[in-house]
Scaffold this active site. Structure first.
Site, PDB file in Angstrom:
ATOM      1  CE  LYS A 159      86.330  15.143 -68.052  1.00 51.97           C
ATOM      2  NZ  LYS A 159      87.056  16.320 -68.522  1.00 51.97           N
TER       3      LYS A 159
ATOM      4  NE  ARG B  22      90.395  12.249 -72.351  1.00 47.56           N
ATOM      5  CZ  ARG B  22      90.575  12.450 -71.042  1.00 47.56           C
ATOM      6  NH1 ARG B  22      90.247  11.526 -70.177  1.00 47.56           N
ATOM      7  NH2 ARG B  22      91.067  13.588 -70.615  1.00 47.56           N
TER       8      ARG B  22
ATOM      9  NE  ARG C  38      94.086  20.436 -63.370  1.00 47.03           N
ATOM     10  CZ  ARG C  38      93.283  19.637 -64.044  1.00 47.03           C
ATOM     11  NH1 ARG C  38      92.047  19.445 -63.638  1.00 47.03           N
ATOM     12  NH2 ARG C  38      93.685  19.029 -65.128  1.00 47.03           N
TER      13      ARG C  38
ATOM     14  NE  ARG D 141      96.537  16.625 -64.518  1.00 48.86           N
ATOM     15  CZ  ARG D 141      95.389  16.213 -65.029  1.00 48.86           C
ATOM     16  NH1 ARG D 141      94.349  16.045 -64.238  1.00 48.86           N
ATOM     17  NH2 ARG D 141      95.261  15.970 -66.306  1.00 48.86           N
TER      18      ARG D 141
ATOM     19  NE  ARG E 175      95.165  17.734 -70.535  1.00 48.95           N
ATOM     20  CZ  ARG E 175      95.321  18.438 -69.410  1.00 48.95           C
ATOM     21  NH1 ARG E 175      96.387  19.214 -69.244  1.00 48.95           N
ATOM     22  NH2 ARG E 175      94.427  18.384 -68.471  1.00 48.95           N
TER      23      ARG E 175
END
Ligand code: AMP
Length: 189
Positions: free
Chosen positions: A16, A91, A130, A136, A147
């Site tokens: 996204k 969300r 990632r 992160r 998540r």
């Protein structure tokens, strides 16, 4: 003429953010990512950041009231009146209703919701990759799984909310960034 008030919907890791940035550049409208804004608030140790930190680290959703306030502040800035790419907001149903309300007040209703889809196993792999490169703090396996679950429970049902409004287009999120971008372009005509 392409739609310019857009929402990208999709599970964590589906791309996204990458696609939102591309579209924002192409259409000369801002990318509005509540995740980026919240990470920035956490880094600045602002009041919003302090409220958001724990939930973010655990892969839970930040409280609707906080996120709605952050989104409202951003959407009412001048540069968003010509259009925007929403990335990661709304969300929940409550956020979606609040968004409709604020855009209704502004007279700039959403024009399209593009739902980017991909198989979950592929997404988990991507997010783990990632984690190695971007560092992160919410990209570890337990948080990633959480998540995903939160996405299925709270956010995926928004597809029918937008489908009922006639705004939803599904786009296959597998393949190269360019391939997905082309499919999204097709969905915006
Ligand atoms: P993202 O960068 O969009 O994956 O968001 C990172 C984290 O920020 C999420 O896992 C949530 O903890 C929080 N977050 C971002 N956007 C929202 C939202 N619209 N509602 C609730 N929490 C959010």
């Amino acid at each position: 003429m392409s739609a310019r008030r857009l929402l990208l919907l999709g599970p964590p890791g589906v791309g996204k953010g990458t696609q939102a940035l591309r579209l924002a550049r192409e259409l000369s409208v801002p990318q509005i990512s509540t995740g980026d804004m919240l990470r920035d608030a956490v880094a600045r140790k602002s009041e919003v950041g302090k409220c958001a930190k724990n939930a973010m680290e655990q892969g839970e959703l930040v409280a609707d009231a906080i996120v709605i306030r952050v989104a409202r502040e951003r959407l009412t800035q001048d540069d968003a009146c010509a259009g925007f790419i929403l990335d990661g907001f709304p969300r929940t149903h409550e956020q979606a209703r609040a968004l409709d309300e604020m855009l209704g007040e502004l007279g700039t209703p959403l024009e399209r919701c593009v739902a980017i889809t991909a198989e979950e196993g592929v997404l988990v792999e991507r997010l783990l990759e990632r984690a190695k490169t971007e560092g992160r703090s919410d990209d570890n396996e337990a948080t990633i799984r959480n998540r995903m679950q939160v996405y299925h429970e709270e956010t995926a049902p928004l597809a029918s909310y937008y489908s009922e409004q006639g705004l939803l287009r599904d786009v296959d999120g597998t393949g190269s960034i360019e391939e997905v971008a082309d499919r999204i372009q097709g969905a915006l005509q």
